[in-house]
Motif scaffolding. Structure first.
Motif, short mmCIF file in Angstrom:
data_model
loop_
_atom_site.label_atom_id
_atom_site.label_comp_id
_atom_site.label_asym_id
_atom_site.label_seq_id
_atom_site.Cartn_x
_atom_site.Cartn_y
_atom_site.Cartn_z
N VAL A 157 0.85 -1.19 0.01
CA VAL A 157 0.19 0.04 -0.08
C VAL A 157 0.90 1.18 -0.09
CG1 VAL A 157 -1.66 1.35 1.32
CG2 VAL A 157 -1.88 -1.16 1.13
N GLU A 158 1.84 1.44 0.72
CA GLU A 158 2.77 2.40 0.65
C GLU A 158 3.25 2.73 -0.36
OE1 GLU A 158 5.51 3.03 4.24
OE2 GLU A 158 4.04 1.99 5.53
N GLN A 159 3.76 1.88 -1.29
CA GLN A 159 4.65 1.73 -2.58
C GLN A 159 3.60 2.05 -3.65
OE1 GLN A 159 5.85 -2.41 -2.29
NE2 GLN A 159 7.85 -1.65 -3.13
N ILE A 160 2.25 1.63 -3.62
CA ILE A 160 1.17 2.35 -4.62
C ILE A 160 0.98 3.68 -4.16
CG2 ILE A 160 -1.18 2.04 -5.13
CD1 ILE A 160 -0.96 -0.91 -4.22
N ASN A 161 0.64 4.26 -2.89
CA ASN A 161 0.72 5.57 -2.81
C ASN A 161 1.66 6.45 -3.15
OD1 ASN A 161 -2.14 5.41 -1.77
ND2 ASN A 161 -1.26 4.81 0.40
N ALA A 162 3.04 5.97 -2.91
CA ALA A 162 3.95 6.78 -3.51
C ALA A 162 4.18 6.70 -4.84
CB ALA A 162 5.20 6.12 -2.95
N VAL A 163 3.73 6.04 -5.66
CA VAL A 163 3.77 5.77 -6.90
C VAL A 163 2.49 6.87 -7.70
CG1 VAL A 163 3.22 4.70 -9.25
CG2 VAL A 163 4.87 3.52 -7.40
N LEU A 164 1.27 6.77 -6.95
CA LEU A 164 0.33 7.62 -7.52
C LEU A 164 0.73 8.92 -7.24
CD1 LEU A 164 -2.81 5.33 -6.14
CD2 LEU A 164 -1.82 5.66 -8.25
N HIS A 165 1.28 9.03 -6.12
CA HIS A 165 1.77 10.49 -5.81
C HIS A 165 2.43 11.36 -6.79
CE1 HIS A 165 2.71 14.04 -3.38
NE2 HIS A 165 4.12 13.91 -3.58
N GLU A 166 3.56 10.47 -7.59
CA GLU A 166 4.30 10.78 -8.57
C GLU A 166 3.46 11.22 -9.72
OE1 GLU A 166 7.70 8.37 -9.46
OE2 GLU A 166 7.84 7.39 -7.42
N TYR A 167 2.44 10.71 -10.02
CA TYR A 167 1.59 10.83 -11.13
C TYR A 167 0.34 11.79 -10.95
CZ TYR A 167 4.22 7.11 -13.56
OH TYR A 167 5.25 6.65 -14.35
N GLY A 168 0.41 12.51 -9.49
CA GLY A 168 -0.60 13.11 -9.14
C GLY A 168 -1.29 14.43 -10.11
N GLU A 169 -0.21 14.76 -10.88
CA GLU A 169 -0.76 16.01 -11.87
C GLU A 169 -1.67 15.31 -12.88
OE1 GLU A 169 2.11 17.33 -14.94
OE2 GLU A 169 3.66 15.88 -13.58
N TRP A 170 -1.78 14.08 -12.95
CA TRP A 170 -2.50 13.52 -14.21
C TRP A 170 -3.98 12.97 -13.54
CZ3 TRP A 170 -0.63 15.17 -18.28
CH2 TRP A 170 0.77 15.48 -18.45
N ILE A 171 -3.88 12.68 -12.17
CA ILE A 171 -5.07 12.04 -11.56
C ILE A 171 -6.17 13.01 -11.49
CG2 ILE A 171 -5.76 10.77 -9.47
CD1 ILE A 171 -3.02 9.61 -9.26
N ILE A 172 -7.30 12.75 -12.03
CA ILE A 172 -8.48 13.46 -11.74
C ILE A 172 -9.29 13.35 -10.48
CG2 ILE A 172 -10.87 13.96 -12.54
CD1 ILE A 172 -9.90 12.84 -15.36
#
Length: 87
Positions: free
Chosen positions: A18-33
């Motif tokens: 879960v922590e790894q997933i959240n870190a990756v999602l944070h990196e792509y945050g500018e693209w996440i609606i």
């Protein structure tokens, strides 16, 4: 830059990721609606839905990085909505 609207579904069977997933999602945050996470305690899994508006290569890269984590499954559905923005 050409972007596409997509929805990514992530099923997490290994809570240690879960922590790894959240870190990756944070990196792509500018693209996440937006994102929605549902813990399904009866089955011991989590289900995450991510709405994206991003270049197709970024969507694929995100899916690949998350999908390569142990105990994580990813599927992406692309819409026909394509934007041609100059940024």
């Amino acid at each position: 830059m050409e972007t596409r609207v997509a929805v990514m579904s992530i099923i997490v069977e290994n809570p240690d990721t879960v922590e790894q997933i959240n870190a990756v999602l944070h990196e792509y945050g500018e693209w996440i609606i937006g994102r929605m996470g549902i813990p399904y305690k009866a089955r011991g899994i989590s289900i995450i839905s991510i709405a994206l508006d991003a270049p197709q290569d970024r969507i694929a890269a995100l899916a690949g990085r998350v999908g390569n984590l142990s105990g994580v499954s990813v599927k992406t559905a692309y819409s026909g909505v394509i934007s041609h923005e100059n940024t």
